[in-house]
Design a protein around this motif. Structure first.
Motif, PDB file in Angstrom:
ATOM      1  N   GLY A 194     -23.618  70.647  -2.755  1.00  0.00           N
ATOM      2  CA  GLY A 194     -22.749  69.485  -2.630  1.00  0.00           C
ATOM      3  C   GLY A 194     -22.679  68.679  -3.911  1.00  0.00           C
ATOM      4  O   GLY A 194     -21.601  68.236  -4.328  1.00  0.00           O
ATOM      5  N   ARG A 195     -23.813  68.481  -4.557  1.00  0.00           N
ATOM      6  CA  ARG A 195     -23.835  67.730  -5.821  1.00  0.00           C
ATOM      7  C   ARG A 195     -23.054  68.450  -6.910  1.00  0.00           C
ATOM      8  O   ARG A 195     -22.394  67.815  -7.743  1.00  0.00           O
ATOM      9  N   LEU A 196     -23.128  69.753  -6.905  1.00  0.00           N
ATOM     10  CA  LEU A 196     -22.444  70.513  -7.958  1.00  0.00           C
ATOM     11  C   LEU A 196     -20.931  70.548  -7.771  1.00  0.00           C
ATOM     12  O   LEU A 196     -20.220  71.117  -8.598  1.00  0.00           O
ATOM     13  N   THR A 197     -20.431  69.919  -6.714  1.00  0.00           N
ATOM     14  CA  THR A 197     -18.980  69.742  -6.584  1.00  0.00           C
ATOM     15  C   THR A 197     -18.523  68.455  -7.262  1.00  0.00           C
ATOM     16  O   THR A 197     -17.318  68.232  -7.426  1.00  0.00           O
ATOM     17  N   VAL A 246     -19.305  76.238  11.230  1.00  0.00           N
ATOM     18  CA  VAL A 246     -18.751  77.004  10.106  1.00  0.00           C
ATOM     19  C   VAL A 246     -17.542  76.282   9.526  1.00  0.00           C
ATOM     20  O   VAL A 246     -17.401  76.162   8.297  1.00  0.00           O
ATOM     21  N   GLU A 247     -16.680  75.772  10.382  1.00  0.00           N
ATOM     22  CA  GLU A 247     -15.503  75.048   9.912  1.00  0.00           C
ATOM     23  C   GLU A 247     -15.897  73.747   9.225  1.00  0.00           C
ATOM     24  O   GLU A 247     -15.257  73.332   8.249  1.00  0.00           O
ATOM     25  N   GLU A 248     -16.935  73.096   9.716  1.00  0.00           N
ATOM     26  CA  GLU A 248     -17.414  71.873   9.076  1.00  0.00           C
ATOM     27  C   GLU A 248     -17.967  72.167   7.684  1.00  0.00           C
ATOM     28  O   GLU A 248     -17.778  71.384   6.747  1.00  0.00           O
ATOM     29  N   ILE A 254     -19.077  73.458   1.512  1.00  0.00           N
ATOM     30  CA  ILE A 254     -20.287  74.272   1.547  1.00  0.00           C
ATOM     31  C   ILE A 254     -19.916  75.710   1.910  1.00  0.00           C
ATOM     32  O   ILE A 254     -19.159  75.951   2.851  1.00  0.00           O
ATOM     33  N   THR A 255     -20.461  76.661   1.164  1.00  0.00           N
ATOM     34  CA  THR A 255     -20.288  78.061   1.536  1.00  0.00           C
ATOM     35  C   THR A 255     -21.026  78.297   2.848  1.00  0.00           C
ATOM     36  O   THR A 255     -22.227  78.031   2.936  1.00  0.00           O
ATOM     37  N   PRO A 256     -20.345  78.747   3.898  1.00  0.00           N
ATOM     38  CA  PRO A 256     -21.026  78.954   5.185  1.00  0.00           C
ATOM     39  C   PRO A 256     -22.272  79.811   5.026  1.00  0.00           C
ATOM     40  O   PRO A 256     -22.250  80.857   4.381  1.00  0.00           O
ATOM     41  N   THR A 257     -23.373  79.362   5.602  1.00  0.00           N
ATOM     42  CA  THR A 257     -24.634  80.072   5.473  1.00  0.00           C
ATOM     43  C   THR A 257     -24.633  81.327   6.339  1.00  0.00           C
ATOM     44  O   THR A 257     -23.867  81.449   7.302  1.00  0.00           O
TER      45      THR A 257
END
Length: 272
Positions: A194-197, A246-248, A254-257
């Motif tokens: 998130g920070r790297l965005t 996943v949609e959130e 965020i890349t879905p885990t």
């Protein structure tokens, strides 16, 4: 006069105790109150953070909003940090915690965890690109900023020899990192993503290491709060079946885990 003052003080204390206790009661009490009180992070982008107006937003506030909608009540978000979130629940300041809580036995002993776990994440390090660190072994003997209360601080210090410098919340260690007081910030991988965005981080910082110590996250209610526990377990399964989490993740960058995708596949393919 003294008796009157003493009586008023006792009444105020009793009222505070009652209102505090009510926050940890079950579904019927929440509906009667007309409000769901949820503890979330306010310094953990994109899971819980403040927008320019000061409002708490993010993936976990969205989950909390969905729960409130299902209950037909208003939502109140209470900001918590790693060092006080369990205490807030035990004291009845919140009904529910959705606050990046890694699932650990010692935590399950003092709160009622919600199963299945709603999320899972790795541990990683935010590192200046100029540092040239590409392997965990290179942290040996070096100061690494971290957040107080994070369960993995001792594990990383013991396994990789990092010198952990812990601070409350996430903003203080990030500031220390920018000031050059440590070689990196040890925290959850999704937080670092998130920070790297953000423009202020993505130019000069990176996440060059492979994530370690994958750990599921739990939501929690007060011990004995079976009605809210039952509601949250059913809600979690519904989120997984519909792909809501996943949609959130996608919504908040965020890349879905692997965990989110696997649980979505599991529940949408399950037979009732």
């Amino acid at each position: 006069m003294r008796q009157t003052i003493r009586a008023l003080a006792l009444a105020a204390t009793a009222l505070a105790a009652i209102s505090g206790a009510s926050a940890a009661e079950g579904v019927d009490a929440i509906k009667q109150r007309g409000k769901l009180i949820v503890g979330v992070k306010a310094d953990y982008k994109p899971f819980g953070f403040r927008d320019p107006s000061g409002r708490i937003i993010g993936l976990e506030p969205d989950l909390a909003a969905d729960v409130a909608k299902r209950l037909g009540v208003e939502l109140e978000l209470v900001p918590v940090v790693s060092s006080n979130r369990i205490e807030f629940l035990q004291q009845g300041k919140v009904d529910l915690l959705i606050a990046t809580i890694s699932d650990k036995p010692e935590r399950r002993r003092v709160v009622q965890a919600i199963d299945p776990q709603y999320y899972s994440d790795y541990v990683n390090v935010l590192i200046p690109k100029k540092a040239g660190i590409t392997d965990w072994s290179q942290l040996k003997g070096k100061p690494v900023c971290a957040t107080s209360g994070a369960w993995y601080n001792k594990d990383v210090a013991r396994t990789y020899g990092a010198e952990i410098a812990a601070f409350d919340g996430s903003e203080k260690p990030l500031f220390a990192l920018k000031q050059g007081n440590c070689v990196g910030y040890l925290y959850d991988q999704t937080f670092i993503q998130g920070r790297l965005t953000d423009d202020e981080w993505k130019t000069d910082y990176a996440m060059p290491l492979k994530g370690i110590l994958d750990a599921p996250w739990i939501m929690a209610v007060a011990t004995g709060n079976t009605s809210l526990q039952t509601l949250m377990e059913a809600t979690t399964k519904d989120w997984m079946k519909s792909g809501f989490i996943v949609e959130e993740e996608k919504k908040w960058g965020i890349t879905p885990t692997d965990y989110s995708r696997a649980m979505h596949d599991k529940y949408r393919n399950a037979t009732n």
